[in-house]
Design a protein around this motif. Structure first.
Motif, PDB file in Angstrom:
ATOM      1  N   ALA A 123      26.037  -4.474   2.732  1.00 17.09           N
ATOM      2  CA  ALA A 123      26.321  -3.126   2.238  1.00 17.09           C
ATOM      3  C   ALA A 123      27.122  -3.137   0.943  1.00 17.09           C
ATOM      4  O   ALA A 123      27.083  -2.166   0.181  1.00 17.09           O
ATOM      5  CB  ALA A 123      27.071  -2.344   3.318  1.00 17.09           C
ATOM      6  N   TRP A 124      27.837  -4.224   0.666  1.00 19.97           N
ATOM      7  CA  TRP A 124      28.696  -4.271  -0.516  1.00 19.97           C
ATOM      8  C   TRP A 124      27.988  -4.790  -1.772  1.00 19.97           C
ATOM      9  O   TRP A 124      28.627  -4.973  -2.808  1.00 19.97           O
ATOM     10  CB  TRP A 124      29.922  -5.151  -0.238  1.00 19.97           C
ATOM     11  CG  TRP A 124      29.608  -6.448   0.463  1.00 19.97           C
ATOM     12  CD1 TRP A 124      29.685  -6.693   1.796  1.00 19.97           C
ATOM     13  CD2 TRP A 124      29.153  -7.669  -0.143  1.00 19.97           C
ATOM     14  NE1 TRP A 124      29.309  -7.981   2.087  1.00 19.97           N
ATOM     15  CE2 TRP A 124      28.977  -8.610   0.904  1.00 19.97           C
ATOM     16  CE3 TRP A 124      28.885  -8.060  -1.448  1.00 19.97           C
ATOM     17  CZ2 TRP A 124      28.554  -9.909   0.683  1.00 19.97           C
ATOM     18  CZ3 TRP A 124      28.448  -9.350  -1.671  1.00 19.97           C
ATOM     19  CH2 TRP A 124      28.284 -10.259  -0.623  1.00 19.97           C
ATOM     20  N   MET A 125      26.675  -5.010  -1.678  1.00 17.22           N
ATOM     21  CA  MET A 125      25.962  -5.516  -2.854  1.00 17.22           C
ATOM     22  C   MET A 125      24.592  -4.870  -2.962  1.00 17.22           C
ATOM     23  O   MET A 125      24.126  -4.177  -2.040  1.00 17.22           O
ATOM     24  CB  MET A 125      25.807  -7.035  -2.799  1.00 17.22           C
ATOM     25  CG  MET A 125      24.915  -7.554  -1.683  1.00 17.22           C
ATOM     26  SD  MET A 125      24.452  -9.301  -1.898  1.00 17.22           S
ATOM     27  CE  MET A 125      23.151  -9.162  -3.146  1.00 17.22           C
ATOM     28  N   THR A 126      23.951  -5.088  -4.102  1.00 15.57           N
ATOM     29  CA  THR A 126      22.585  -4.647  -4.326  1.00 15.57           C
ATOM     30  C   THR A 126      21.791  -5.806  -4.910  1.00 15.57           C
ATOM     31  O   THR A 126      22.314  -6.567  -5.740  1.00 15.57           O
ATOM     32  CB  THR A 126      22.522  -3.442  -5.280  1.00 15.57           C
ATOM     33  OG1 THR A 126      21.150  -3.210  -5.660  1.00 15.57           O
ATOM     34  CG2 THR A 126      23.335  -3.670  -6.554  1.00 15.57           C
TER      35      THR A 126
ATOM     36  N   ARG B 182       0.810  -1.217   0.000  1.00 18.11           N
ATOM     37  CA  ARG B 182       0.000   0.000   0.000  1.00 18.11           C
ATOM     38  C   ARG B 182       0.844   1.269   0.000  1.00 18.11           C
ATOM     39  O   ARG B 182       0.400   2.314  -0.449  1.00 18.11           O
ATOM     40  CB  ARG B 182      -0.877   0.042   1.262  1.00 18.11           C
ATOM     41  CG  ARG B 182      -1.844  -1.107   1.425  1.00 18.11           C
ATOM     42  CD  ARG B 182      -2.510  -1.033   2.793  1.00 18.11           C
ATOM     43  NE  ARG B 182      -3.476  -2.097   2.993  1.00 18.11           N
ATOM     44  CZ  ARG B 182      -4.760  -2.022   2.657  1.00 18.11           C
ATOM     45  NH1 ARG B 182      -5.220  -0.919   2.082  1.00 18.11           N
ATOM     46  NH2 ARG B 182      -5.572  -3.028   2.885  1.00 18.11           N
ATOM     47  N   ASP B 183       2.064   1.174   0.553  1.00 22.10           N
ATOM     48  CA  ASP B 183       2.846   2.372   0.853  1.00 22.10           C
ATOM     49  C   ASP B 183       4.029   2.523  -0.099  1.00 22.10           C
ATOM     50  O   ASP B 183       4.410   1.598  -0.813  1.00 22.10           O
ATOM     51  CB  ASP B 183       3.353   2.307   2.301  1.00 22.10           C
ATOM     52  CG  ASP B 183       4.113   1.013   2.591  1.00 22.10           C
ATOM     53  OD1 ASP B 183       3.895   0.013   1.873  1.00 22.10           O
ATOM     54  OD2 ASP B 183       4.927   1.003   3.527  1.00 22.10           O
ATOM     55  N   ASP B 184       4.606   3.737  -0.097  1.00 18.94           N
ATOM     56  CA  ASP B 184       5.835   3.970  -0.843  1.00 18.94           C
ATOM     57  C   ASP B 184       6.989   3.236  -0.162  1.00 18.94           C
ATOM     58  O   ASP B 184       7.009   3.078   1.067  1.00 18.94           O
ATOM     59  CB  ASP B 184       6.140   5.467  -0.900  1.00 18.94           C
ATOM     60  CG  ASP B 184       5.109   6.234  -1.724  1.00 18.94           C
ATOM     61  OD1 ASP B 184       4.709   5.719  -2.790  1.00 18.94           O
ATOM     62  OD2 ASP B 184       4.706   7.333  -1.297  1.00 18.94           O
ATOM     63  N   LEU B 185       7.960   2.810  -0.956  1.00 18.86           N
ATOM     64  CA  LEU B 185       9.075   2.028  -0.438  1.00 18.86           C
ATOM     65  C   LEU B 185      10.377   2.804  -0.582  1.00 18.86           C
ATOM     66  O   LEU B 185      10.643   3.411  -1.628  1.00 18.86           O
ATOM     67  CB  LEU B 185       9.197   0.699  -1.201  1.00 18.86           C
ATOM     68  CG  LEU B 185       7.993  -0.238  -1.141  1.00 18.86           C
ATOM     69  CD1 LEU B 185       8.231  -1.457  -2.015  1.00 18.86           C
ATOM     70  CD2 LEU B 185       7.714  -0.662   0.286  1.00 18.86           C
ATOM     71  N   THR B 186      11.188   2.779   0.463  1.00 15.72           N
ATOM     72  CA  THR B 186      12.542   3.290   0.358  1.00 15.72           C
ATOM     73  C   THR B 186      13.369   2.327  -0.487  1.00 15.72           C
ATOM     74  O   THR B 186      12.944   1.192  -0.776  1.00 15.72           O
ATOM     75  CB  THR B 186      13.180   3.421   1.740  1.00 15.72           C
ATOM     76  OG1 THR B 186      13.348   2.102   2.293  1.00 15.72           O
ATOM     77  CG2 THR B 186      12.314   4.265   2.679  1.00 15.72           C
ATOM     78  N   ARG B 187      14.575   2.741  -0.849  1.00 18.32           N
ATOM     79  CA  ARG B 187      15.434   1.829  -1.615  1.00 18.32           C
ATOM     80  C   ARG B 187      15.716   0.560  -0.819  1.00 18.32           C
ATOM     81  O   ARG B 187      15.664  -0.549  -1.367  1.00 18.32           O
ATOM     82  CB  ARG B 187      16.743   2.509  -2.005  1.00 18.32           C
ATOM     83  CG  ARG B 187      17.695   1.537  -2.713  1.00 18.32           C
ATOM     84  CD  ARG B 187      18.761   2.183  -3.526  1.00 18.32           C
ATOM     85  NE  ARG B 187      19.504   1.169  -4.275  1.00 18.32           N
ATOM     86  CZ  ARG B 187      20.203   1.399  -5.360  1.00 18.32           C
ATOM     87  NH1 ARG B 187      20.283   2.628  -5.860  1.00 18.32           N
ATOM     88  NH2 ARG B 187      20.852   0.422  -5.980  1.00 18.32           N
ATOM     89  N   ALA B 188      16.022   0.705   0.474  1.00 18.87           N
ATOM     90  CA  ALA B 188      16.315  -0.472   1.290  1.00 18.87           C
ATOM     91  C   ALA B 188      15.115  -1.408   1.358  1.00 18.87           C
ATOM     92  O   ALA B 188      15.260  -2.637   1.256  1.00 18.87           O
ATOM     93  CB  ALA B 188      16.733  -0.049   2.689  1.00 18.87           C
ATOM     94  N   GLU B 189      13.916  -0.849   1.512  1.00 15.26           N
ATOM     95  CA  GLU B 189      12.711  -1.670   1.577  1.00 15.26           C
ATOM     96  C   GLU B 189      12.464  -2.369   0.250  1.00 15.26           C
ATOM     97  O   GLU B 189      12.072  -3.545   0.214  1.00 15.26           O
ATOM     98  CB  GLU B 189      11.516  -0.807   1.959  1.00 15.26           C
ATOM     99  CG  GLU B 189      11.531  -0.331   3.409  1.00 15.26           C
ATOM    100  CD  GLU B 189      10.462   0.691   3.699  1.00 15.26           C
ATOM    101  OE1 GLU B 189      10.041   0.789   4.869  1.00 15.26           O
ATOM    102  OE2 GLU B 189      10.033   1.414   2.767  1.00 15.26           O
ATOM    103  N   PHE B 190      12.684  -1.660  -0.852  1.00 15.38           N
ATOM    104  CA  PHE B 190      12.473  -2.270  -2.161  1.00 15.38           C
ATOM    105  C   PHE B 190      13.471  -3.398  -2.393  1.00 15.38           C
ATOM    106  O   PHE B 190      13.105  -4.482  -2.867  1.00 15.38           O
ATOM    107  CB  PHE B 190      12.603  -1.220  -3.265  1.00 15.38           C
ATOM    108  CG  PHE B 190      12.190  -1.723  -4.625  1.00 15.38           C
ATOM    109  CD1 PHE B 190      10.865  -1.628  -5.026  1.00 15.38           C
ATOM    110  CD2 PHE B 190      13.108  -2.313  -5.485  1.00 15.38           C
ATOM    111  CE1 PHE B 190      10.467  -2.107  -6.277  1.00 15.38           C
ATOM    112  CE2 PHE B 190      12.722  -2.790  -6.727  1.00 15.38           C
ATOM    113  CZ  PHE B 190      11.400  -2.685  -7.118  1.00 15.38           C
ATOM    114  N   GLU B 191      14.725  -3.173  -2.051  1.00 15.09           N
ATOM    115  CA  GLU B 191      15.737  -4.209  -2.250  1.00 15.09           C
ATOM    116  C   GLU B 191      15.462  -5.432  -1.380  1.00 15.09           C
ATOM    117  O   GLU B 191      15.672  -6.573  -1.805  1.00 15.09           O
ATOM    118  CB  GLU B 191      17.132  -3.648  -1.990  1.00 15.09           C
ATOM    119  CG  GLU B 191      17.555  -2.618  -3.033  1.00 15.09           C
ATOM    120  CD  GLU B 191      19.038  -2.670  -3.343  1.00 15.09           C
ATOM    121  OE1 GLU B 191      19.671  -3.723  -3.129  1.00 15.09           O
ATOM    122  OE2 GLU B 191      19.558  -1.649  -3.806  1.00 15.09           O
ATOM    123  N   ASP B 192      14.981  -5.213  -0.169  1.00 18.01           N
ATOM    124  CA  ASP B 192      14.598  -6.338   0.686  1.00 18.01           C
ATOM    125  C   ASP B 192      13.453  -7.133   0.073  1.00 18.01           C
ATOM    126  O   ASP B 192      13.352  -8.355   0.272  1.00 18.01           O
ATOM    127  CB  ASP B 192      14.173  -5.843   2.070  1.00 18.01           C
ATOM    128  CG  ASP B 192      15.355  -5.468   2.946  1.00 18.01           C
ATOM    129  OD1 ASP B 192      16.491  -5.909   2.651  1.00 18.01           O
ATOM    130  OD2 ASP B 192      15.152  -4.728   3.923  1.00 18.01           O
TER     131      ASP B 192
END
Length: 366
Positions: free
Chosen positions: A39-42, A18-28
């Motif tokens: 921290a060394w990867m995406t 429902r909500d907007d996602l931060t980059r960290a939330e999206f990557e998770d």
């Protein structure tokens, strides 16, 4: 074959966030790992991440292979509601069967999915979640109270699901537990405060209660997050259980199945009431989707396979599941037509069976 216009029934899916996602939330959200991303990867550097940049970027008005930073900035500019609307509508899914038993507060419910997509949505109820709602019940009453609550929760549902693969493993005792066993197990579980249902006797009980309810029964098999043990999620471990269920006339749907999709295809070939998909798999293998789908199609009758995305969270996964499935199936079937092994008419008919006709029959959606 071009299957872009083929309508789909997504027979196992979760709601979009429902909500907007931060980059960290999206990557998770684009990995099955439950650990923090180092921290060394995406996670954009993965088959799924590359597929999102290739196929999802144009839906957000970006060029294919857009930079992850630019992609996520554009996502924030549009906002969650518009992102969901675009991806869900673009998926071409006409009917979502939404499993509502996991982190439901974060996600669109079936009504929200229908509104955002313009499609129809029905509910699949998780058996373990219904038991976890029973906090004020005596152990001796657990069995009857569970049956009553399940009937209430599934009054308009189209199916049921068990996550016994996560809570114990698919190597559970397939026999229905006795009333005494259920009461004793309920006493232990309730006495410890209830919560997450992981007692093997109660897991067996709720599964058999689901069989008694008579709705199609979905079972998670194959890979998922590290909460399960993959070697205990092989659908072949269900063989005796499937044999016991057969006389009840309840369809059993093996979900996801990778890397055991050939095992699932065998079970679907062997038992009339068994069906399967490769749902969660195709998003995560990305460009290799046609390889996995071809393997899944090696043995099983075509009336026994269904489409699903198992998308959870970012609406990209709802869209991408459909996009990769259509492209992969188009590639596999197109090769069979080009070689002369199949006629074009048969290939189109099989695409329709797997895409929507089988699901409409199994779940009585007509």
């Amino acid at each position: 074959m071009d299957l872009a216009a083929l309508p789909l029934v997504d027979h196992h899916v979760h709601g979009a966030r429902r909500d907007d996602l931060t980059r960290a939330e999206f990557e998770d959200a684009i990995t099955e790992s439950d650990r923090p991303v180092p921290a060394w990867m995406t996670t954009f550097d993965s088959p799924l991440g590359f597929a999102i940049r290739r196929w999802c970027a144009p839906v957000l008005d970006l060029r294919p292979h857009a930079d992850p930073g630019a992609y996520l900035t554009r996502r924030q500019e549009l906002g969650a509601a518009e992102v969901n609307r675009r991806f869900l509508a673009a998926s071409g899914v006409r009917h979502f069967l939404v499993e509502t038993g996991f982190r439901a507060a974060e996600l669109l419910d079936p009504a929200g999915m229908a509104e955002a997509s313009g499609a129809v949505a029905g509910e699949v109820v998780r058996l373990e979640s219904v038991a976890e709602e029973l906090t004020d019940v005596a152990a001796a009453d657990f069995s009857i109270r569970y049956a009553e609550r399940l009937a209430e929760r599934t009054g308009t549902a189209v199916g049921l699901k068990t996550v016994v693969a996560y809570r114990y493993g698919l190597d559970f005792d397939p026999a229905r537990p006795s009333a005494t066993e259920v009461t004793e197990a309920a006493g232990r579980w309730l006495g410890a405060g209830g919560g997450r249902l992981a007692d093997p006797v109660l897991l067996r009980h709720v599964i058999w209660a689901g069989v008694d309810r008579g709705l199609p029964l979905q079972i998670h098999t194959g890979f998922g997050d590290p909460d399960l043990r993959l070697h205990r999620a092989d659908p072949l471990l269900l063989t005796r259980f499937l044999e016991l269920v057969e006389r009840h006339g309840v369809p059993v749907l093996l979900l996801h199945c990778y890397p055991f999709h050939r095992h699932a295809a065998y079970l679907a070939q062997a038992y009339p009431h068994v069906f399967f998909d490769v749902g969660l798999t195709l998003n995560y293998v990305g460009a290799a989707a046609s390889t996995v789908l071809a393997e899944a199609l090696e043995l099983a009758p075509f009336a026994k396979m269904l489409y699903s995305s198992d998308a959870f969270g970012p609406a990209e996964l709802h869209y991408l599941g459909a996009e990769l499935w259509r492209r992969a199936l188009g590639t596999v079937l197109g090769e069979r037509v080009a070689s002369g092994d199949w006629s074009a008419a048969d290939a189109q008919r099989v695409a329709e069976m797997i895409g929507y006709r089988n699901a409409r029959r199994v779940y009585a959606l007509d």
